[in-house]
Design an enzyme around this catalytic site. Structure first.
Site, PDB file in Angstrom:
ATOM      1  N   ASN A   6      30.301  41.659  34.860  1.00  5.27           N
ATOM      2  CA  ASN A   6      31.123  41.845  36.058  1.00  5.27           C
ATOM      3  C   ASN A   6      31.900  40.550  36.310  1.00  5.27           C
ATOM      4  O   ASN A   6      31.331  39.571  36.773  1.00  5.27           O
ATOM      5  CB  ASN A   6      30.204  42.171  37.260  1.00  5.27           C
ATOM      6  CG  ASN A   6      30.988  42.257  38.559  1.00  5.27           C
ATOM      7  OD1 ASN A   6      32.217  42.320  38.549  1.00  5.27           O
ATOM      8  ND2 ASN A   6      30.276  42.253  39.687  1.00  5.27           N
ATOM      9  N   LYS A   8      34.207  40.059  38.454  1.00  2.11           N
ATOM     10  CA  LYS A   8      34.638  39.912  39.860  1.00  2.11           C
ATOM     11  C   LYS A   8      36.129  39.537  39.900  1.00  2.11           C
ATOM     12  O   LYS A   8      36.889  39.982  39.057  1.00  2.11           O
ATOM     13  CB  LYS A   8      33.774  38.881  40.575  1.00  2.11           C
ATOM     14  CG  LYS A   8      32.281  39.126  40.363  1.00  2.11           C
ATOM     15  CD  LYS A   8      31.443  38.281  41.254  1.00  2.11           C
ATOM     16  CE  LYS A   8      29.992  38.405  40.839  1.00  2.11           C
ATOM     17  NZ  LYS A   8      29.085  38.250  41.943  1.00  2.11           N
ATOM     18  N   HIS A  94      28.799  47.891  45.102  1.00  3.17           N
ATOM     19  CA  HIS A  94      28.421  46.469  44.978  1.00  3.17           C
ATOM     20  C   HIS A  94      28.267  45.860  46.374  1.00  3.17           C
ATOM     21  O   HIS A  94      29.057  46.144  47.281  1.00  3.17           O
ATOM     22  CB  HIS A  94      29.491  45.707  44.182  1.00  3.17           C
ATOM     23  CG  HIS A  94      29.003  44.388  43.703  1.00  3.17           C
ATOM     24  ND1 HIS A  94      28.872  43.304  44.540  1.00  3.17           N
ATOM     25  CD2 HIS A  94      28.580  43.970  42.482  1.00  3.17           C
ATOM     26  CE1 HIS A  94      28.397  42.273  43.853  1.00  3.17           C
ATOM     27  NE2 HIS A  94      28.207  42.663  42.593  1.00  3.17           N
ATOM     28  N   GLU A  96      28.999  43.075  47.495  1.00  5.81           N
ATOM     29  CA  GLU A  96      30.169  42.320  47.976  1.00  5.81           C
ATOM     30  C   GLU A  96      31.189  43.263  48.624  1.00  5.81           C
ATOM     31  O   GLU A  96      32.042  42.817  49.395  1.00  5.81           O
ATOM     32  CB  GLU A  96      30.798  41.525  46.809  1.00  5.81           C
ATOM     33  CG  GLU A  96      29.937  40.316  46.461  1.00  5.81           C
ATOM     34  CD  GLU A  96      30.158  39.767  45.056  1.00  5.81           C
ATOM     35  OE1 GLU A  96      31.102  40.190  44.372  1.00  5.81           O
ATOM     36  OE2 GLU A  96      29.348  38.910  44.646  1.00  5.81           O
ATOM     37  N   GLU A 163      20.255  45.300  42.469  1.00  2.00           N
ATOM     38  CA  GLU A 163      20.757  43.942  42.675  1.00  2.00           C
ATOM     39  C   GLU A 163      20.341  43.449  44.062  1.00  2.00           C
ATOM     40  O   GLU A 163      21.042  43.736  45.058  1.00  2.00           O
ATOM     41  CB  GLU A 163      22.286  43.920  42.603  1.00  2.00           C
ATOM     42  CG  GLU A 163      22.863  44.321  41.282  1.00  2.00           C
ATOM     43  CD  GLU A 163      24.211  43.643  41.025  1.00  2.00           C
ATOM     44  OE1 GLU A 163      24.327  42.984  40.008  1.00  2.00           O
ATOM     45  OE2 GLU A 163      25.115  43.766  41.862  1.00  2.00           O
ATOM     46  N   GLY A 169      24.406  35.472  42.734  1.00  2.00           N
ATOM     47  CA  GLY A 169      25.098  34.179  42.785  1.00  2.00           C
ATOM     48  C   GLY A 169      24.292  33.032  43.364  1.00  2.00           C
ATOM     49  O   GLY A 169      24.842  31.969  43.642  1.00  2.00           O
ATOM     50  N   SER A 202      21.950  36.830  39.364  1.00  2.00           N
ATOM     51  CA  SER A 202      21.694  35.514  38.761  1.00  2.00           C
ATOM     52  C   SER A 202      21.079  35.557  37.370  1.00  2.00           C
ATOM     53  O   SER A 202      20.337  34.642  37.003  1.00  2.00           O
ATOM     54  CB  SER A 202      20.814  34.670  39.698  1.00  2.00           C
ATOM     55  OG  SER A 202      21.532  34.341  40.866  1.00  2.00           O
TER      56      SER A 202
END
Ligand code: PEP
Length: 241
Positions: A6, A8, A94, A96, A163, A169, A202
């Site tokens: 991914n 991003k 996701h 985010e 996730e 991250g 991560s």
């Protein structure tokens, strides 16, 4: 085993040159049973698709609109458009995007439109740190699965990407025992044919050995580390060693 990159909102036309190493690796024996899928930003999908023409690396989008028809939706693209430019996968749900207001209901509409367009869906679920600390992980995952997959009958094109939001991250990953229990919990939510289950958050060449101890995982969704071909390849190699 599936390895989903991914990217991003990173990458430009120059980044395409960094893929040479991965292409070479994908044609070598070292790839073993690894299947590589790149999800670059929309602006790079066509270039990546062309670059991967002679190899088995697949392409996915990072999101799509919920409508499967064309329409007046400035700034968006739909699942059919993704499919038409060579994508076979799409990441949906996701965290985010959830944090910016994507609801379970909206994610469900997106999933259904993606399935209709014959895309495979990487459906992200996961709890926040606050939810984890208050013992709500399982109930949050249950809710996300229940509403996200409402009216989705065939699960064969669904990949669940677990996730934990607190892991994305941050360099932190769940303890092996906890992760194993959560994966088992997710599996129990499905009767009959199980969807594939990926872990994301991560993942890097240093912690992959711990993560591969988790039995019944079908692969990994990799953000930051996937932008380095070397790290991405190392993750795949270490998974099979
Ligand atoms: C992600 O964004 O899906 C992800 C797993 O990111 P990272 O690997 O950087 O934590």
């Amino acid at each position: 085993m599936y390895f989903v990159a991914n990217w991003k909102m990173f990458g430009n036309l120059k980044s395409i040159n960094t893929l040479d190493k991965v292409i070479k690796f994908s044609k070598s024996k070292e790839i073993k049973k690894g299947r590589l899928i790149y999800c670059p930003p929309y602006t790079l999908i066509t270039s990546f698709f062309k670059k991967f023409e002679n190899c088995l690396i697949d392409i996915g989008g990072q999101n799509c609109h919920e409508s499967d028809d064309y329409g007046a939706h400035t700034g968006f693209i739909n699942s059919r458009m993704l499919k038409s430019i060579g994508a076979n996968y799409v990441i949906l749900g996701h965290s985010e995007n959830r944090i910016k207001g994507e609801t379970d209901k909206l994610i469900n509409l997106k999933i259904r439109s993606a399935i209709k367009a014959k895309l495979k869906v990487i459906f992200c679920i996961g709890e926040t740190l606050k939810e984890k600390n208050s013992g709500k992980t399982n109930s949050i995952l249950s809710k996300q699965i229940k509403f996200g997959l409402d009216k989705v009958k065939k699960k064969s094109n669904i990949f669940i990407a677990y996730e934990p939001v607190w892991s994305i991250g941050t360099g932190k990953i769940p303890k092996s025992k906890e992760l194993q229990q959560t994966v088992e919990f997710i599996k129990k939510k499905f009767k009959g044919k199980l969807p594939k289950i990926l872990y994301g958050g991560s993942v890097n060449p240093k912690n992959i050995n711990d993560l591969t101890k988790i039995i019944s995982l079908d692969g990994f969704l990799i953000g930051g580390a996937s932008q380095s071909s070397k790290k991405f390849i190392d993750i795949v190699k270490k998974t099979f060693n």
